[in-house]
Design an enzyme around this catalytic site. Sequence first.
Site, short mmCIF file in Angstrom:
data_model
loop_
_atom_site.label_atom_id
_atom_site.label_comp_id
_atom_site.label_asym_id
_atom_site.label_seq_id
_atom_site.Cartn_x
_atom_site.Cartn_y
_atom_site.Cartn_z
N ASP A 66 0.86 -1.19 0.00
CA ASP A 66 0.00 0.00 0.00
C ASP A 66 0.90 1.24 0.00
O ASP A 66 1.82 1.34 0.80
CB ASP A 66 -0.88 -0.04 1.26
CG ASP A 66 -1.76 1.19 1.39
OD1 ASP A 66 -1.98 1.89 0.38
OD2 ASP A 66 -2.23 1.45 2.51
N ASN A 68 -0.55 4.58 -0.19
CA ASN A 68 -1.23 5.81 0.23
C ASN A 68 -2.00 5.67 1.53
O ASN A 68 -2.86 6.49 1.85
CB ASN A 68 -2.16 6.31 -0.89
CG ASN A 68 -3.25 5.31 -1.20
OD1 ASN A 68 -3.21 4.17 -0.72
ND2 ASN A 68 -4.23 5.71 -1.97
N ASP A 70 -4.36 3.61 2.63
CA ASP A 70 -5.78 3.26 2.74
C ASP A 70 -5.98 1.78 3.08
O ASP A 70 -7.10 1.28 3.10
CB ASP A 70 -6.54 3.63 1.45
CG ASP A 70 -6.09 2.82 0.25
OD1 ASP A 70 -5.10 2.05 0.38
OD2 ASP A 70 -6.71 2.95 -0.83
N ASP A 74 -1.51 -1.24 -3.98
CA ASP A 74 -1.80 -0.46 -5.18
C ASP A 74 -0.61 -0.47 -6.14
O ASP A 74 0.46 -0.99 -5.81
CB ASP A 74 -2.20 0.98 -4.80
CG ASP A 74 -1.26 1.57 -3.76
OD1 ASP A 74 -0.05 1.55 -4.00
OD2 ASP A 74 -1.75 2.03 -2.69
N ASP A 249 -7.54 -16.39 -17.22
CA ASP A 249 -8.38 -16.96 -16.17
C ASP A 249 -9.38 -17.97 -16.73
O ASP A 249 -10.10 -17.66 -17.69
CB ASP A 249 -9.15 -15.80 -15.50
CG ASP A 249 -9.80 -16.19 -14.21
OD1 ASP A 249 -9.07 -16.50 -13.26
OD2 ASP A 249 -11.05 -16.18 -14.14
N GLU A 303 -5.01 -20.62 -17.36
CA GLU A 303 -5.38 -21.36 -16.16
C GLU A 303 -6.37 -22.43 -16.62
O GLU A 303 -7.46 -22.09 -17.08
CB GLU A 303 -6.03 -20.44 -15.13
CG GLU A 303 -6.28 -21.17 -13.82
CD GLU A 303 -7.48 -20.66 -13.07
OE1 GLU A 303 -7.55 -20.83 -11.86
OE2 GLU A 303 -8.37 -20.06 -13.70
O1 ISL Z 1 -9.70 -21.87 -6.41
C1 ISL Z 1 -10.72 -22.44 -6.73
C2 ISL Z 1 -11.65 -22.84 -5.72
O2 ISL Z 1 -10.95 -22.93 -4.51
C3 ISL Z 1 -10.97 -22.79 -8.12
O3 ISL Z 1 -12.17 -23.41 -8.34
C4 ISL Z 1 -10.91 -21.50 -8.88
O4 ISL Z 1 -12.08 -20.79 -8.69
C5 ISL Z 1 -10.70 -21.78 -10.33
O5 ISL Z 1 -9.42 -22.31 -10.43
C6 ISL Z 1 -10.78 -20.51 -11.15
O6 ISL Z 1 -9.93 -19.53 -10.62
C7 ISL Z 1 -9.88 -18.31 -11.27
O7 ISL Z 1 -11.15 -17.78 -11.58
C8 ISL Z 1 -11.97 -17.44 -10.46
C9 ISL Z 1 -11.25 -16.62 -9.42
O8 ISL Z 1 -12.00 -16.57 -8.24
C10 ISL Z 1 -9.88 -17.16 -9.11
O9 ISL Z 1 -9.20 -16.29 -8.23
C11 ISL Z 1 -9.16 -17.29 -10.40
O10 ISL Z 1 -7.81 -17.69 -10.27
C12 ISL Z 1 -13.12 -16.66 -11.03
O11 ISL Z 1 -12.61 -15.61 -11.83
CA CA Z 2 -3.53 1.95 -1.35
#
Ligand code: ISL
Ligand code: CA
Length: 602
Positions: A66, A68, A70, A74, A249, A303
Amino acid sequence: MRELAVRGMVAGLVLGAVLAAGAQATSPAGSQTKGLQTGSGLVNGYQPTWWKSAVVYQVYPRSFQDSNGDGIGDLRGITARLDYLHGLGVDVLWLSPHYDSPNADNGYDIRDYRKVMTEFGTMADFDALLAGIKARHMKLIIDLVVNHTSDEHHWFVESRQSKNNPYRDYYIWRPGKVGPDGKRMPPNNYRSAFSGSAWQYDPQTGEYYLHLFAIKQPDLNWENPKVRQEVYSLMRFWLDKGVDGFRMDVIPYISKQPGLPDLTPAQQQHPDQVFGNGPRRDEFLQEMNREVLSHYDVMSVGEAAGVTLAQEPALVDDRRHELNMIFNFDAVRINRDGKQWKDWTLPGLKAIYAQHAAQLDTHSWDTVFLSNHDNPRLVSSFGDDRPEYRVASAKLLATMLMTLRGTPFVYQGDELGMTNYPFQSINEYNDIEAKNGWQEDVLGGHVPAADYLANLRRMSRDNARTPMQWDATANGGFTTAAKPWLAVNPNFTTINASAELADPDSVYHYYAQAIALHHRAPALVYGDYRDLDPTNPQVFAYTRTLGQERYLVVLNFSEKPAEFALPPGVRADRLVLGNLHTAAAETGPLHLQGWEARVYQY
Ligand code: ISL
Ligand code: CA
């Protein structure tokens, strides 16, 4: 003033580390391995690239620094710590989502893909961060979250207005079913990763929308070509700014099953394997590659929840032009069954790495990781975080990450040996997954509170999300606010960056050494992998070989001493890395202390 003084000290120490490592500076793999190159420039059959030899460090911006006061990390905070990261020797930073978001899931719910989250700063702060990274000859990849958006994204705000809104088809809307009791029911039996049905009824139009994650994370409809073009356009926006690629993701989830039938009872055991293997997944990724990625020299890592190892080449084989690599979950999730902790064995873990070696040919590249913002702390899960073993086992794990085959990923704080948090009550958690689970499982009367909390303490994602521990001052130097957004682990007084930078024997300096070794040893990047003793329940021993360049890695995954007989032909007289100060050459079998790790070049 305190902050400035501390930073000055950190930077000074880091400079020392950089100078010390200077003699071992990275050089392109090819230049050191001429003997193994073919006319086409291949190394041991691999096409060398910068992202294959890179070491990646994940920054979870909310918890890094952090600037600033808060209580929330950041972008300026990250910029201020770049010398620390550079001193560690990592090449690439992966920044978890930094976009405008109402934070239902800490930024994985994006409201505006072209705007920086207000708490994190401004676009000018982002540009300064990127410039600071480039000035240190490092690279930046950002999180691409395009399976879903926030329900506050203007596409969704429009979409839910009416059935004939131009954005209606950006999301997945279906009429409900009528249950046997005449009541409204969701269109199918999909469940959200964060508890409850994956369908949310929206009274405005009387239909349900799909959300495989939180209610505030509606899934995008990738069948709609307009959605795909929007995604490609926002990708170009960031690439044109100079970012070096994306961590994508839950990218395999973008193609949904035609007709969205109910999951069968068997499929309900592994719903991610259904979500991750939709029929148009590869077509969409190939289109993304053709339209965007192939026009830039960038790195892409998906992922890949739901993609088994056998299916991995479909996404990463370079002749298919999809992604560079994925995160396969087999290793990181070896200690769980669904969301429940389960004991794991070393032969089980080895078997996974052996399968990786066997199943991926030289056209496929891999990642090596055992932690991130979705998993508990590395040393708590795979090492031993009790005070007497924490340092040694954290170093052992560093040794393994930097010597297995694939691009290594280090999660912030693991280079300090940060541990799980001593959570006591549900109120201490922030994660939507933990809270929704409590609501459904405990308040729903299915799981006793004590059992839920015992498991959560071990498995919760918040273990990895507590703030970085920079020094021994209040809140670990993470923030000057009275209260950070998530509590700092009380062990910050002993486990912190400032103390570790000052101690040449720290986990931090060991990571720096292990990373430097990874950089100067092409065999640790492109070499063959061989497990010497797959069934040994205590010692993990393997070789990495690239022509005449050979390494032997020996890891004692236990607090108990172990003996390990060297196979014929292996000369253990050149210790190049070790976490306990053992004599370099031993005759006869190696005598390993508890959690001892050694790397020999032979
Ligand atoms: O970590 C999980 C449950 O404990 C997994 O099911 C995870 O949600 C999955 O691997 C997908 O993860 C990604 O997408 C999610 C997000 O919450 C995670 O942080 C991200 O890495 C939804 O965007
Ligand atoms: Ca901050």
